[in-house]
Design a protein around this motif. Structure first.
Motif, PDB file in Angstrom:
ATOM      1  N   ASN A  75      50.390  51.870  30.758  1.00 57.76           N
ATOM      2  CA  ASN A  75      48.994  51.941  31.743  1.00 57.76           C
ATOM      3  C   ASN A  75      49.455  51.252  33.188  1.00 57.76           C
ATOM      4  OD1 ASN A  75      47.006  52.409  29.465  1.00 57.76           O
ATOM      5  ND2 ASN A  75      47.257  50.259  28.787  1.00 57.76           N
ATOM      6  N   GLN A  76      50.510  51.405  33.451  1.00 59.72           N
ATOM      7  CA  GLN A  76      51.070  50.913  34.801  1.00 59.72           C
ATOM      8  C   GLN A  76      50.257  51.442  35.853  1.00 59.72           C
ATOM      9  OE1 GLN A  76      55.294  51.027  35.042  1.00 59.72           O
ATOM     10  NE2 GLN A  76      55.445  49.166  34.241  1.00 59.72           N
ATOM     11  N   ASP A  77      49.853  52.921  35.920  1.00 57.01           N
ATOM     12  CA  ASP A  77      49.526  53.372  37.036  1.00 57.01           C
ATOM     13  C   ASP A  77      47.910  53.400  37.132  1.00 57.01           C
ATOM     14  OD1 ASP A  77      48.763  55.265  35.149  1.00 57.01           O
ATOM     15  OD2 ASP A  77      49.873  56.901  35.683  1.00 57.01           O
ATOM     16  N   GLY A  78      47.267  52.866  36.039  1.00 61.44           N
ATOM     17  CA  GLY A  78      45.995  52.819  35.866  1.00 61.44           C
ATOM     18  C   GLY A  78      45.049  53.951  35.927  1.00 61.44           C
ATOM     19  N   LEU A  79      45.704  55.009  35.813  1.00 57.11           N
ATOM     20  CA  LEU A  79      44.902  56.218  35.986  1.00 57.11           C
ATOM     21  C   LEU A  79      44.417  56.708  34.533  1.00 57.11           C
ATOM     22  CD1 LEU A  79      47.318  58.345  38.456  1.00 57.11           C
ATOM     23  CD2 LEU A  79      45.178  57.000  38.788  1.00 57.11           C
ATOM     24  N   GLY A  80      43.364  57.437  34.479  1.00 60.83           N
ATOM     25  CA  GLY A  80      42.918  58.169  33.291  1.00 60.83           C
ATOM     26  C   GLY A  80      42.717  59.398  33.382  1.00 60.83           C
ATOM     27  N   ILE A  81      41.803  60.110  32.664  1.00 61.07           N
ATOM     28  CA  ILE A  81      42.038  61.727  32.738  1.00 61.07           C
ATOM     29  C   ILE A  81      40.539  62.079  33.350  1.00 61.07           C
ATOM     30  CG2 ILE A  81      41.955  63.789  31.337  1.00 61.07           C
ATOM     31  CD1 ILE A  81      43.357  62.380  29.320  1.00 61.07           C
ATOM     32  N   THR A  82      40.583  62.821  34.449  1.00 61.44           N
ATOM     33  CA  THR A  82      39.470  63.280  35.053  1.00 61.44           C
ATOM     34  C   THR A  82      38.734  64.442  34.311  1.00 61.44           C
ATOM     35  OG1 THR A  82      40.493  65.040  36.235  1.00 61.44           O
ATOM     36  CG2 THR A  82      40.576  63.022  37.435  1.00 61.44           C
ATOM     37  N   SER A  83      37.551  64.404  34.415  1.00 62.77           N
ATOM     38  CA  SER A  83      36.578  65.343  33.675  1.00 62.77           C
ATOM     39  C   SER A  83      36.902  66.713  34.105  1.00 62.77           C
ATOM     40  CB  SER A  83      35.131  65.139  34.376  1.00 62.77           C
ATOM     41  OG  SER A  83      35.119  65.426  35.468  1.00 62.77           O
ATOM     42  N   GLY A  84      37.559  67.021  35.279  1.00 61.45           N
ATOM     43  CA  GLY A  84      38.175  68.271  35.726  1.00 61.45           C
ATOM     44  C   GLY A  84      39.179  68.733  34.850  1.00 61.45           C
ATOM     45  N   ALA A  85      40.246  67.674  34.606  1.00 60.51           N
ATOM     46  CA  ALA A  85      41.444  67.987  33.784  1.00 60.51           C
ATOM     47  C   ALA A  85      40.985  68.066  32.291  1.00 60.51           C
ATOM     48  CB  ALA A  85      42.323  66.809  33.951  1.00 60.51           C
ATOM     49  N   ARG A  86      40.097  67.526  31.720  1.00 58.21           N
ATOM     50  CA  ARG A  86      39.770  67.741  30.384  1.00 58.21           C
ATOM     51  C   ARG A  86      39.080  68.920  30.379  1.00 58.21           C
ATOM     52  NH1 ARG A  86      39.552  63.372  27.207  1.00 58.21           N
ATOM     53  NH2 ARG A  86      39.891  61.211  28.250  1.00 58.21           N
ATOM     54  N   GLN A  87      38.244  69.455  31.096  1.00 56.63           N
ATOM     55  CA  GLN A  87      37.551  70.748  30.869  1.00 56.63           C
ATOM     56  C   GLN A  87      38.812  72.025  31.137  1.00 56.63           C
ATOM     57  OE1 GLN A  87      34.765  71.390  34.101  1.00 56.63           O
ATOM     58  NE2 GLN A  87      33.961  73.628  33.072  1.00 56.63           N
ATOM     59  N   GLU A  88      39.568  71.687  32.222  1.00 57.71           N
ATOM     60  CA  GLU A  88      40.681  72.643  32.095  1.00 57.71           C
ATOM     61  C   GLU A  88      41.522  72.869  31.081  1.00 57.71           C
ATOM     62  OE1 GLU A  88      44.964  73.296  34.633  1.00 57.71           O
ATOM     63  OE2 GLU A  88      43.404  71.628  35.163  1.00 57.71           O
ATOM     64  N   PHE A  89      41.912  71.712  30.210  1.00 54.26           N
ATOM     65  CA  PHE A  89      42.618  71.982  29.178  1.00 54.26           C
ATOM     66  C   PHE A  89      41.968  72.360  27.959  1.00 54.26           C
ATOM     67  CE2 PHE A  89      45.553  69.433  31.295  1.00 54.26           C
ATOM     68  CZ  PHE A  89      46.881  69.935  31.115  1.00 54.26           C
ATOM     69  N   ASP A  90      40.446  71.891  27.768  1.00 52.95           N
ATOM     70  CA  ASP A  90      39.659  72.478  26.843  1.00 52.95           C
ATOM     71  C   ASP A  90      39.554  74.084  26.973  1.00 52.95           C
ATOM     72  OD1 ASP A  90      39.051  69.905  25.552  1.00 52.95           O
ATOM     73  OD2 ASP A  90      37.148  69.767  27.006  1.00 52.95           O
ATOM     74  N   GLN A  91      39.535  74.658  28.162  1.00 53.92           N
ATOM     75  CA  GLN A  91      39.447  75.848  28.324  1.00 53.92           C
ATOM     76  C   GLN A  91      40.648  76.546  27.961  1.00 53.92           C
ATOM     77  OE1 GLN A  91      38.496  76.381  32.465  1.00 53.92           O
ATOM     78  NE2 GLN A  91      36.243  76.163  32.083  1.00 53.92           N
ATOM     79  N   ALA A  92      41.956  76.039  28.352  1.00 57.41           N
ATOM     80  CA  ALA A  92      43.278  76.598  27.835  1.00 57.41           C
ATOM     81  C   ALA A  92      43.313  76.501  26.384  1.00 57.41           C
ATOM     82  CB  ALA A  92      44.354  75.647  28.448  1.00 57.41           C
ATOM     83  N   PHE A  93      42.919  75.512  25.507  1.00 58.60           N
ATOM     84  CA  PHE A  93      43.054  75.194  24.382  1.00 58.60           C
ATOM     85  C   PHE A  93      42.081  76.546  23.410  1.00 58.60           C
ATOM     86  CE2 PHE A  93      44.486  70.815  24.169  1.00 58.60           C
ATOM     87  CZ  PHE A  93      45.830  71.146  23.580  1.00 58.60           C
ATOM     88  N   THR A  94      41.128  76.748  24.148  1.00 63.22           N
ATOM     89  CA  THR A  94      40.199  77.763  23.511  1.00 63.22           C
ATOM     90  C   THR A  94      40.873  79.292  23.689  1.00 63.22           C
ATOM     91  OG1 THR A  94      38.337  76.482  24.133  1.00 63.22           O
ATOM     92  CG2 THR A  94      37.903  78.883  23.671  1.00 63.22           C
ATOM     93  N   LEU A  95      41.368  79.605  24.642  1.00 59.32           N
ATOM     94  CA  LEU A  95      42.001  80.947  24.865  1.00 59.32           C
ATOM     95  C   LEU A  95      43.341  80.895  24.038  1.00 59.32           C
ATOM     96  CD1 LEU A  95      42.153  83.591  26.102  1.00 59.32           C
ATOM     97  CD2 LEU A  95      43.049  82.462  28.054  1.00 59.32           C
ATOM     98  N   ALA A  96      44.203  79.792  24.089  1.00 64.18           N
ATOM     99  CA  ALA A  96      45.259  79.669  23.347  1.00 64.18           C
ATOM    100  C   ALA A  96      45.057  79.806  21.972  1.00 64.18           C
ATOM    101  CB  ALA A  96      45.959  78.314  23.412  1.00 64.18           C
ATOM    102  N   ALA A 228      49.181  75.387  31.856  1.00 64.53           N
ATOM    103  CA  ALA A 228      48.437  74.764  30.953  1.00 64.53           C
ATOM    104  C   ALA A 228      48.324  75.764  29.651  1.00 64.53           C
ATOM    105  CB  ALA A 228      47.168  74.470  31.579  1.00 64.53           C
ATOM    106  N   LEU A 229      47.864  76.911  29.694  1.00 60.39           N
ATOM    107  CA  LEU A 229      47.742  77.858  28.784  1.00 60.39           C
ATOM    108  C   LEU A 229      49.016  77.896  27.954  1.00 60.39           C
ATOM    109  CD1 LEU A 229      46.261  79.819  27.053  1.00 60.39           C
ATOM    110  CD2 LEU A 229      46.621  81.623  28.735  1.00 60.39           C
ATOM    111  N   ALA A 230      50.175  78.050  28.398  1.00 58.79           N
ATOM    112  CA  ALA A 230      51.363  78.275  27.706  1.00 58.79           C
ATOM    113  C   ALA A 230      51.651  77.036  26.769  1.00 58.79           C
ATOM    114  CB  ALA A 230      52.679  78.148  28.669  1.00 58.79           C
TER     115      ALA A 230
END
Length: 456
Positions: A75-96, A228-230
């Motif tokens: 948790n050092q950088d204090g960053l989470g996951i943006t909604s855009g990143a979640r959407q990007e990987f959701d789409q990648a997983f669907t096609l994969a 991301a798709l790979a």
């Protein structure tokens, strides 16, 4: 000065009070009686850890410090996951998932794949790390107790009687703290649930860590959507395999723990350090643990266990490689990404190397290319369905000999597909010989003479 007033007796009485759990120890009094020129603040810290060790139990190692340390780094950088990143990987997983279903007969997952944070990865995988590290941690704790007994004068033996539980708690806490640091470092490197090669995620879950995704793709000059798709396809293939072959997870973990149970700590290294150890500068002890110097050269049994594990991991990763490649034939950068993954798995990252030093085990499939070549030959010869059926039962899974010479495995599978009995190999001959010997052996209770059964 009377015998009752001797400093040694006072020190012994203080140790008895401490080891019996009575407490009430004054750090300044301990420093005065021991004759050690120690920093008071450092003494306070030592006493705090000793009191924590006193509160421990005999029920095993307290891994809370491992979790705390790992989460602190994650948790050092204090960053989470943006909604855009979640959407990007959701789409990648669907096609994969769609592409992967064309390349393997193994079905989809029960739960949807998801993007997770570094801290979520720590929380999810820590139980497996604890299981793998427990045998080594116990060895270190036992070695610390042995070093204490060997360095204690005879006149002080009664003072440390019953200290085994405390010393083991201290050793376990020390190892747990170091393990937490290593897991925290790994959380900064891994990009998916199956990235390390062993089944860390529970219930065959498929996950991606977007926080580490950018570092993985740096300098590759590959479009992020392709990358991301790979990675999503590879992660799904890994997760599908472990969900389909439910016995495989236990098989892998058992082989890792079999290796770890054979680890024995070099007590002489601890004793040598104890002779020159400066309590105000613990860096040498920390470095000794982290470097793996406490773990002596592997025994023959450990080398054999490691070889079996490496072949198993290579067999798994080789299948994932081939299936992923077949699913990504429409992706322009697929070959470049696959080669990057192979090189990364072969080299390992800083966190993985730290884990190797701490537990004495390198989780790298050294025969990955050979195993992938075997799976490619099988796929070309009998197709995906017959290939994937080899994961249905443990006895069907290819072994080291099949990696060395895939031709024999291919011939057996082709004969089976034609409905023929395959030609016996060396294993079949040995099994037949063993069964023949068993049939010729008299049953229990039978009495035979030199030339046959003895007449009644």
């Amino acid at each position: 000065m009377s015998d009752d007033d001797r400093p040694d007796d006072d020190l012994a009485e203080m140790l008895r009070r401490l080891l019996s759990g009575q407490g009430g120890i004054d750090p300044e009094e301990l420093q005065r009686m021991s004759g050690l020129n120690l920093d008071p603040a450092m003494m306070q810290n030592v006493m705090r850890h000793l009191q924590q060790a006193m509160s421990g139990t005999d029920e095993g190692i307290d891994w809370s410090s491992a979790k705390t340390g790992a989460l602190h780094i994650a948790n050092q950088d204090g960053l989470g996951i943006t909604s855009g990143a979640r959407q990007e990987f959701d789409q990648a997983f669907t096609l994969a998932s769609l592409w992967l279903s064309e390349a393997t007969a193994i079905g989809d997952l029960a739960a949807p794949p998801r993007a997770i944070t570094r801290s979520e990865w720590v929380e999810a995988t820590l139980p497996v790390w604890q299981e793998l590290a427990e045998p080594v941690a116990s060895s270190i704790s036992d070695a610390l107790m042995g070093a204490l007994e060997s360095q204690t004068p005879d006149e002080m033996r009664s003072a440390i009687a019953g200290a085994g539980r405390i010393i083991r708690n201290v050793g376990g806490a020390l190892f747990a703290n170091q393990l937490g640091t290593v897991i925290g470092r790994l959380s900064l490197e891994v990009v998916s649930g199956g990235d390390v090669g062993i089944p860390l995620m529970p219930d065959g879950a498929a996950t991606i860590l977007p926080q580490n995704f950018a570092d993985f793709g740096r300098d590759l000059e590959i479009a992020e959507d392709q990358l991301a798709l790979a990675l999503a396809t590879r992660e799904l293939a890994h997760a599908r395999l472990f969900r389909h072959a439910r016995w495989l997870r236990l098989h892998v973990i058992s082989q890792v723990t079999d290796f770890a149970r054979g680890v024995h700590v070099d007590v002489s290294a601890l004793e040598e350090l104890a002779e020159r150890f400066d309590p105000s500068s613990p860096d040498e002890l920390r470095g000794l643990i982290e470097s793996g110097a406490l773990l002596p050269q592997r025994s023959e049994a450990q080398v054999a266990a490691l070889t079996r594990l490496e072949n198993l991991l290579a067999t798994i990763e080789g299948w994932v490689d081939v299936v992923t490649a077949d699913a990504l034939t429409r992706l322009p950068a697929a070959d470049k990404i696959a080669e990057t993954v192979r090189r990364r798995r072969a080299a390992g990252g800083p966190g993985e190397r730290a884990m190797a030093s701490l537990v004495g085990l390198e989780l790298r499939p050294r025969r990955l290319r050979e195993a992938a070549a075997m799976w490619r030959a099988v796929t070309d010869a009998v197709g995906p369905a017959a290939r994937d059926a080899l994961w249905d039962y443990p006895d069907l899974m290819p072994g080291a000999d099949d990696i060395d010479d895939p031709a024999g495995l291919v011939a057996r599978l082709q004969a089976h597909a034609r409905g023929e009995t395959p030609a016996p190999d060396a294993f079949d001959d040995a099994l037949a010989e063993l069964l023949a010997a068993e049939e010729g052996r008299p049953e229990e209770g039978d009495e035979e003479g030199p030339s046959g059964p003895r007449p009644v």
